[in-house]
Design a protein around this motif. Sequence first.
Motif, PDB file in Angstrom:
ATOM      1  N   ILE A 304      34.174  79.853  40.570  1.00 31.26           N
ATOM      2  CA  ILE A 304      35.372  80.626  40.888  1.00 31.26           C
ATOM      3  C   ILE A 304      36.096  80.884  39.569  1.00 31.26           C
ATOM      4  CG2 ILE A 304      37.588  80.621  42.109  1.00 31.26           C
ATOM      5  CD1 ILE A 304      36.349  78.796  44.205  1.00 31.26           C
ATOM      6  N   TYR A 305      36.361  82.148  39.252  1.00 26.28           N
ATOM      7  CA  TYR A 305      36.912  82.457  37.933  1.00 26.28           C
ATOM      8  C   TYR A 305      37.769  83.713  37.977  1.00 26.28           C
ATOM      9  CZ  TYR A 305      32.505  85.105  38.113  1.00 26.28           C
ATOM     10  OH  TYR A 305      31.470  85.921  38.493  1.00 26.28           O
ATOM     11  N   ALA A 306      38.473  83.969  36.874  1.00 23.87           N
ATOM     12  CA  ALA A 306      39.422  85.079  36.786  1.00 23.87           C
ATOM     13  C   ALA A 306      39.055  86.009  35.640  1.00 23.87           C
ATOM     14  CB  ALA A 306      40.842  84.539  36.603  1.00 23.87           C
ATOM     15  N   TRP A 310      42.007  83.463  29.333  1.00 26.36           N
ATOM     16  CA  TRP A 310      41.958  83.378  27.865  1.00 26.36           C
ATOM     17  C   TRP A 310      41.033  82.266  27.383  1.00 26.36           C
ATOM     18  CZ3 TRP A 310      47.920  83.679  26.523  1.00 26.36           C
ATOM     19  CH2 TRP A 310      48.380  84.962  26.823  1.00 26.36           C
ATOM     20  N   VAL A 311      40.750  81.305  28.231  1.00 27.99           N
ATOM     21  CA  VAL A 311      39.872  80.194  27.859  1.00 27.99           C
ATOM     22  C   VAL A 311      38.436  80.457  28.319  1.00 27.99           C
ATOM     23  CG1 VAL A 311      39.441  77.713  28.098  1.00 27.99           C
ATOM     24  CG2 VAL A 311      41.799  78.564  27.933  1.00 27.99           C
ATOM     25  N   ASN A 312      38.308  80.995  29.516  1.00 21.95           N
ATOM     26  CA  ASN A 312      36.993  81.179  30.130  1.00 21.95           C
ATOM     27  C   ASN A 312      36.705  82.683  30.272  1.00 21.95           C
ATOM     28  OD1 ASN A 312      34.622  80.124  31.346  1.00 21.95           O
ATOM     29  ND2 ASN A 312      35.496  80.444  33.382  1.00 21.95           N
ATOM     30  N   ASP A 316      31.563  84.665  28.658  1.00 22.11           N
ATOM     31  CA  ASP A 316      31.106  83.273  28.633  1.00 22.11           C
ATOM     32  C   ASP A 316      30.650  82.815  30.013  1.00 22.11           C
ATOM     33  OD1 ASP A 316      31.536  82.986  25.905  1.00 22.11           O
ATOM     34  OD2 ASP A 316      33.630  82.409  26.175  1.00 22.11           O
ATOM     35  N   VAL A 317      31.289  83.322  31.059  1.00 19.38           N
ATOM     36  CA  VAL A 317      30.827  83.029  32.421  1.00 19.38           C
ATOM     37  C   VAL A 317      29.432  83.619  32.627  1.00 19.38           C
ATOM     38  CG1 VAL A 317      31.266  83.341  34.885  1.00 19.38           C
ATOM     39  CG2 VAL A 317      33.182  82.940  33.323  1.00 19.38           C
ATOM     40  N   ARG A 318      29.229  84.843  32.151  1.00 18.70           N
ATOM     41  CA  ARG A 318      27.905  85.474  32.267  1.00 18.70           C
ATOM     42  C   ARG A 318      26.853  84.671  31.508  1.00 18.70           C
ATOM     43  NH1 ARG A 318      31.062  90.135  30.812  1.00 18.70           N
ATOM     44  NH2 ARG A 318      31.750  91.236  32.688  1.00 18.70           N
ATOM     45  N   ASP A 331      29.593  82.798  43.872  1.00 19.85           N
ATOM     46  CA  ASP A 331      29.905  83.402  42.579  1.00 19.85           C
ATOM     47  C   ASP A 331      31.067  84.352  42.821  1.00 19.85           C
ATOM     48  OD1 ASP A 331      30.016  84.614  40.128  1.00 19.85           O
ATOM     49  OD2 ASP A 331      28.039  85.546  40.227  1.00 19.85           O
ATOM     50  N   TYR A 332      32.270  83.841  42.602  1.00 21.64           N
ATOM     51  CA  TYR A 332      33.480  84.539  43.065  1.00 21.64           C
ATOM     52  C   TYR A 332      34.438  84.849  41.925  1.00 21.64           C
ATOM     53  CZ  TYR A 332      37.961  85.168  45.550  1.00 21.64           C
ATOM     54  OH  TYR A 332      39.165  85.636  46.010  1.00 21.64           O
TER      55      TYR A 332
END
Length: 365
Positions: A304-306, A310-312, A316-318, A331-332
């Motif tokens: 779960i991410y936004a 600014w950190v994540n 970097d998630v990809r 994967d939200y």
Amino acid sequence: MCIGSSDIIKSRGFQSETHYVETADGYVLTVIRIVNPYVKKRLLLKPVLLQHGFICNSDIWLIASMGHLGFFLAANGYDVWLANMRGNRYSLNHIHLSSDDSKFWRFSIDEMIEYDLPAMIEYIKKQTKKDQIGYIGHSQGNYMMFALLATQPHYTNTIKPFIAISPVVYLGNATSLLLNLGQYVYPLLRRFEFSFLLIDRPLKFYAKLCDTAYWAQVVCHRIFYLMFGFQSSQWNMTRTGIYISNIPSGASSWNTAHVLQLSRANRPERYNHWYSRDNERRYNSSVPLAYDMEALNSTDIALIYAANDWVNHLDDVRLLKDHLKVKLLDDYLVPDSTWNHLELVMGTGAGQYVNVRVLDLLDKY
């Protein structure tokens, strides 16, 4: 202002238990359990461990005005446990060392992975008589679990599910001002062992000042935004002092250096010690070894991410998803492009966009 997790829990009509978990290397961690007084058969509840991120504490799951995940899960039939990692304001004890001793602060994220998480997981299993527990992390709390599953894969059978809110593993594209400023003191943080941003008294005083008037709340929010990122649309001004009194909540210099190292290396890896001989002794290598994300075999991982974290960063998630060779449980991406790092757990919209989804995921188990 800094009343503590137990008092916050009691003020909301729940009961609280404080547990002290000893790690294999002697640290004593404070773990808070939320008890729903209306549930009589507690042993039937599924235990869920909530793990905060860097320079935070267990209060982060309790202080949001409308999206406090800890209470939400406890009200919906889960046995909620709130972790506090070594070095924050609630976990400053050791069986031999004082927190005034520099040796106390001789730890990075590696020790949290190797000692703290297993100690808490095994303790909760023993207390609840359950073989499986749910795990919900935020930020560094997710780095720790990803690394644990990579290095101790037997925990794959225990952690079901692993819900990673802001799944920080790669940091190469982070734009956080705090990370950028930290690079200037990175050598100092690596070289010496000391507490970092454990400033409860001045923080409490500052938090009181922030609540003296509306204009003060606005100014304090702006300063907080520059450091940590938190959109005003998701910030409850009436709780400004509460938010600020809890972040930062302390860490070690090595923990901080480890975070900065990850942003430089852009890969999940063990701590790079000041002296190469220490690396040789610990890793049989002059450079720190990577945590291999491709080694994970759990299919119980949800991200779960936004978009504006600014950190994540999304790139970097990809990168994390590229390295994970397993099918994700979820994967939200939160459908609000303005959300940053802390809105996911403290924002006024967290209940609608995050907590309900978390509950749906837990209910599958």
